[in-house]
Design a protein around this motif. Sequence first.
Motif, mmCIF file in Angstrom:
data_model
loop_
_atom_site.group_PDB
_atom_site.id
_atom_site.type_symbol
_atom_site.label_atom_id
_atom_site.label_comp_id
_atom_site.label_asym_id
_atom_site.label_seq_id
_atom_site.Cartn_x
_atom_site.Cartn_y
_atom_site.Cartn_z
ATOM 1 N N VAL A 142 1.036 -1.198 -0.166
ATOM 2 C CA VAL A 142 -0.105 0.049 -0.107
ATOM 3 C C VAL A 142 1.098 1.055 0.365
ATOM 4 O O VAL A 142 0.707 2.350 -0.295
ATOM 5 C CB VAL A 142 -0.842 0.324 0.824
ATOM 6 N N ASN A 143 2.353 1.031 0.660
ATOM 7 C CA ASN A 143 2.834 2.239 0.606
ATOM 8 C C ASN A 143 3.975 2.236 -0.852
ATOM 9 O O ASN A 143 4.704 3.631 -0.683
ATOM 10 C CB ASN A 143 3.618 2.604 1.713
ATOM 11 N N THR A 144 3.925 1.497 -1.798
ATOM 12 C CA THR A 144 4.158 2.034 -2.755
ATOM 13 C C THR A 144 3.688 2.502 -3.913
ATOM 14 O O THR A 144 2.558 2.801 -3.935
ATOM 15 C CB THR A 144 4.606 0.838 -3.721
ATOM 16 N N ASN B 1 -1.539 3.325 -9.770
ATOM 17 C CA ASN B 1 -2.012 2.034 -11.169
ATOM 18 C C ASN B 1 -2.707 1.085 -10.788
ATOM 19 O O ASN B 1 -2.464 0.286 -12.042
ATOM 20 C CB ASN B 1 -0.512 2.515 -11.442
ATOM 21 N N ILE B 2 -2.764 0.480 -10.032
ATOM 22 C CA ILE B 2 -3.588 -0.414 -9.664
ATOM 23 C C ILE B 2 -4.824 -0.777 -8.990
ATOM 24 O O ILE B 2 -5.550 -0.134 -7.771
ATOM 25 C CB ILE B 2 -2.784 -1.650 -9.274
ATOM 26 N N SER B 3 -5.750 -0.944 -9.632
ATOM 27 C CA SER B 3 -7.642 -0.799 -9.542
ATOM 28 C C SER B 3 -7.655 -2.070 -8.786
ATOM 29 O O SER B 3 -8.245 -2.430 -7.744
ATOM 30 C CB SER B 3 -7.987 -0.490 -10.674
ATOM 31 N N GLU B 4 -7.205 -3.577 -9.092
ATOM 32 C CA GLU B 4 -7.625 -4.353 -8.246
ATOM 33 C C GLU B 4 -6.272 -5.562 -8.257
ATOM 34 O O GLU B 4 -5.594 -6.068 -9.719
ATOM 35 C CB GLU B 4 -9.062 -5.193 -9.003
ATOM 36 N N TYR B 5 -6.081 -5.922 -7.268
ATOM 37 C CA TYR B 5 -5.490 -7.829 -7.448
ATOM 38 C C TYR B 5 -5.511 -8.518 -6.440
ATOM 39 O O TYR B 5 -6.257 -7.504 -5.159
ATOM 40 C CB TYR B 5 -3.582 -7.086 -6.737
ATOM 41 N N HIS B 6 -5.047 -9.838 -6.190
ATOM 42 C CA HIS B 6 -5.709 -10.231 -5.690
ATOM 43 C C HIS B 6 -4.393 -11.553 -5.594
ATOM 44 O O HIS B 6 -3.712 -11.977 -6.411
ATOM 45 C CB HIS B 6 -6.834 -11.209 -6.101
ATOM 46 N N THR C 199 9.950 -2.991 -8.367
ATOM 47 C CA THR C 199 9.338 -1.917 -7.121
ATOM 48 C C THR C 199 9.648 -3.621 -5.837
ATOM 49 O O THR C 199 10.216 -3.465 -4.593
ATOM 50 C CB THR C 199 7.816 -1.658 -6.445
ATOM 51 N N PHE C 200 9.156 -4.658 -6.203
ATOM 52 C CA PHE C 200 10.046 -5.608 -5.765
ATOM 53 C C PHE C 200 10.409 -6.669 -5.878
ATOM 54 O O PHE C 200 11.055 -7.820 -5.804
ATOM 55 C CB PHE C 200 7.973 -6.866 -5.711
ATOM 56 N N ILE C 201 11.568 -5.748 -5.886
ATOM 57 C CA ILE C 201 13.198 -6.789 -6.897
ATOM 58 C C ILE C 201 12.985 -7.108 -5.400
ATOM 59 O O ILE C 201 13.204 -8.620 -5.882
ATOM 60 C CB ILE C 201 14.019 -5.556 -7.418
ATOM 61 N N ARG C 202 13.463 -7.332 -4.476
ATOM 62 C CA ARG C 202 13.893 -8.215 -3.495
ATOM 63 C C ARG C 202 13.455 -9.071 -3.559
ATOM 64 O O ARG C 202 13.616 -10.484 -3.170
ATOM 65 C CB ARG C 202 14.019 -7.962 -2.268
#
Lengths: 237, 960
Positions: free
Chosen positions: B640-642, B647-652, B805-808
């Motif tokens: 949520v902090n990214t 730019n994303i409306s929905e995810y699961h 963002t999630f390269i880690r």
Amino acid sequence: MKGESPETGIVVARNLTKNYDTGKIEVKALRGVNLDVRRGEMMAIMGPSGCGKTTLLNCLSGIDDITSGEVWIAGRPISKMSDNEKTDFRAMKMGFIFQSYNLLPVLKVVENVELPCLVRGDDPKKARQKARDILEAVGLKEETLKKPAELSGGQQQRVAIARSLVNEPDVVFADEPTGNLDSETTAEVIELMKSLHREKGLTFVIVTHDSTVGQSTERVVMMRNGAILKSFRPSPT
Amino acid sequence: MDAAITLLLVVAVICAIILVWTGRKRFPLRIGLGNFFRRKTQVAIVVAGLLIGTAIISSSFVISTTFDHTIKSEVYRTLDYVDEEVYSAGPDGRLINFSYSAFDEMNAHVRDMPHVSAMAPRYQLSASIIDTRSILFEPSGSVIGFDPALDLGSFVKSGGSSWDGSGLSPTQVILNQQIADSIEARVDDPLVIYFGLSYPVPQFNATVGEIVQNTGRGAWAGLPAVFMPLNVLQAAIGQPGQINLIVVANVGGPTAGYLDSTAASQELRQYLPATPLLTVYEIKSDLINRATQSMSQLSQLFTLLGTFTIIAGVLLIVNIFVMLAEERKGEMGVARAVGMRRRNLVQSYVAEGLLYALLSAAVGALVGLALAGVILWAFEAVYPARLLGGIRFVLTWTAADLIQAFTIGFLITMATILLASWRVSKLNIVRAIRDIPEPVQRRSTGRQIGLGVALMVLGAISTISAFAASSALLLDVGPVLVAMGLAVVVMRVVNPRIAFSAAGLFIVIYLLFPFKPIEMAGAGIDQFIVAGLLLVLGGLLIVLFNSDAMLAIFTTVARRRTWRPVMRTAIAYPMNKKFRTGITLASIALVMFTIATMSGIESMVSSTIETTEARESGGFDIIAATNPAIPKSTWNSEYVNTSVSKNISEYHGLSWVSFQFSKDSTFSGKLQNTTLHGMPATWTNIPFDFQALDSKYSNGKEAWDAIQANSSLAILDGSVAPQEFVSINAMFGASVGDTLYFHNGKGEVHNFTVIGILYERFVNGVFVGWNTVKTEFGVDYPSFFYFKVAPGQDSAAVSHELERTFIRYQMVTLDMNALIHDVLQVVIGVFNLLEAYLALGLIVGIAGLGVITMRNVVERRTETGALRALGFRRSMVLRSYLFELSFIALTGILLGDILGIAISYDLYLGFFQGEASFIIPWDRLLILSLIAFIGALIATASPAIRASRIPPAEALRTFE
């Protein structure tokens, strides 16, 4: 007379020559032939093999080109016509009978006979009726739907005669019409041609080596070495 | 090569036998050879037509060799000296650490393994790598820890020199060129490496010590890889003394060692330590076998489709030889009359045919080589290298390929010539000499009635066998044979036109009837070929025996004076020679039929794009996977902090774990490997549609709710259903109601009952409730995600942003729509390629027309003279020939197109209905038909023009 050359005759040739260039030598097939055929005449051209009979016939009918001279058919100078003009003229004014009949084997008898009418542009129904009528006149009413291969030689030649007449031509050119027939059939075919000549007043120019055929005509023209030797009326048989 | 020499010997023996057989009396051989050299232009055209079949065969072999060589070269490059791997893997497929001492124990016995050359220890794990200078990253890289003194093969530096990888400082790493290009790394660049281990993810800061070429050790497994000394890696990940992989090289080197993998594996297994439980995997041999199998299926497809062209080629051979016979009917008749036996006639034709066969097969084999080059060029245009992992196909062929093609082409041609020669020898002497046409047969002879009865009996047996064996192919063939046999028999009392038109009509209607008692599902290409041949036969019978009706239509339509007689002759001639015309029509119609069918299928596949996108993606734009699974709370708080979350409306997020199951409760037989997906309970409106659903549930939502409530229920992806045309990721087959037995994380045996199968096939696996995965395997975190991009945002950009963002966590994303589009475009590209390949068969049809025209001009010379005398202008003669040829070409093209469209509709009803639209590809068919037609005109114009220019007097002179 309308449709005739400045002089006399439905078919007129003046100083007609035809040379073949074979590469090594030049063959003079016709040497200055002069010929007049009257309207309604039944004439035979005879002579030994290679004398130029068929060549003369081909040149008179426009099937072959001439080297020099002039030819008129029904008053029209065909020697001056283009290929298309000669072709159209043949369709309108001439009929042909060949030694090998030259019927189209893929067409039925009635289709062979009506072909010249279609070439001339007649309505297909009228063409068909004319073909039927002429086939009846030559005694082949029952054979109209057969193919040529199903007929005897004499019958095929009758079909060829019917085809040559269906357009009511001014002249019928026949090249050895009985050459492939036996004597009995030859007599039948000649009799048919004579009766049509009598009934319709057609002009026939017949090339033949058969003296019987020559005897049946009104005039015989003898050729030798590309020239006309003599012309005479045959004695009645 | 031995096989090739054997084949050449076979050809030589056959040639010798023929020469001896035909040369015994000398004159048949002399006649045959003399005829061959008599007309060079005709020979050239005939050979051009005959060679196509051999060219197709030759190109198939060369393509197969090229694929084989390319695949093997790629495997050799990426595995280098490694022939086997020794490792331990968990139920999720991940490598498990084991002690270095296991390697020592095995390595001590290398001398006792005659097929093993050397082995080396490695530690391999996935990682994401960031170049902090270029700010570029690779989320799906690999890190390999190796021992420079022991490892197999060597690196190849960018300058070309070999290097064992020693001499690195503790923070230096080696990059292969693949990953260096990906992150634009240079020597001395600073890197951050996130290792693919459990959360929290360990990080390592390094510098680039060397960049090596993608060959030798550096090409390892075709991965974008970072190499570092084993001890450095062990320290970085806190696993001292641990490895997870032993690589083994066999005696024989990189390209031949794998051939002894079976023996080497047995030796390795002998010396495996008691613990841990290690597996020996024949990696090189397995990769080569699997890749070769896939490629051979593709090359087989080319060969099978080329069957139509080969058949058209056979028909052309028959046509040519029958026409050559007709040309020489007179001299043959005279020869028979003066004492030549039928056998001698056959001998003369066979002698002549031998030269045709040798010449056309030899030229055809070479033309096939060029053809293969063209096909490969087109293949690379369809499959860009990026979709094949950078593999490029290089034309590769062996002498054996060409020799095999030459031999097969020669044998097919000779067999056909023998048959045609036998048929030709049965002429009637008198008819031949006097050039009297064969009588039109109106009634069956006794022998033909016998043949008809035999066909009917054969057809009946075939039909009965079809039901017994559930064979759709036999069910196609049987009734057709009965219909043909019946037509031959009833021709005794019924007009042939009625008998064969009825047979033709029955064949077409029967084969096109979409509802048959035996399912077409799983029908192979062989059935398509047989059905195509029979359909064209049926269509031909209707056309050939109803030409009068067509003639009447054309003559009525023609109004202009000069067209009526032209049409009369143009149609009468080909219809009078039904055999000759039929064969030419068949060769054109067959090829157009296959092209039209392919076009129809391609249009249907194209029309599925929208439906497929919706079904596969469920409306989501991106799917993503992370390597270490992230605890739910960590993910939620980080996400949520990214900036990308905006730019994303929905995810699961789904949990997942690899697992194995069996459909057998005793677990006998092979276990299936697949993925278990835990659907989050918060995802209440799952958009993926079902193609099959247990009748207990009235809609999909009830099924999705059911798997949350009941841990023994499961839903499967669509790949488990039978595939017809495009097989995507099919791993196993299953149906609603099936039970899947498995061992859970604690070793207990549980099972799932399948309550539904999705349309979606892209994400494979078994879908269950979130709690089920947690309970059975202890996995309670998301590592697989569906993202829906906010309106106005670009999927590609958001994908990249997610990875960065999630390269880690080594997040790897896939743009669903772009990928589906790519796959479908490749499929369509393959169809285009196949259609172009099939279009080569048109050359055969056009060659046939060219040969017919040349023959027709000669045959009808006197008749042409008579027509000219009667008043046919030159243009009318020309038009007659051209119309005749156009009639044959257009009839063949239309017949093929109509039947192809009809069978496409059948295929639509059987396989595509509900998923695709039935579209007739008018533009494509028109273009292809026009090309075929123009080609035919060009091939036949010259003899037709010459025929029209023959002076009438010359034509009337009888000659041959």
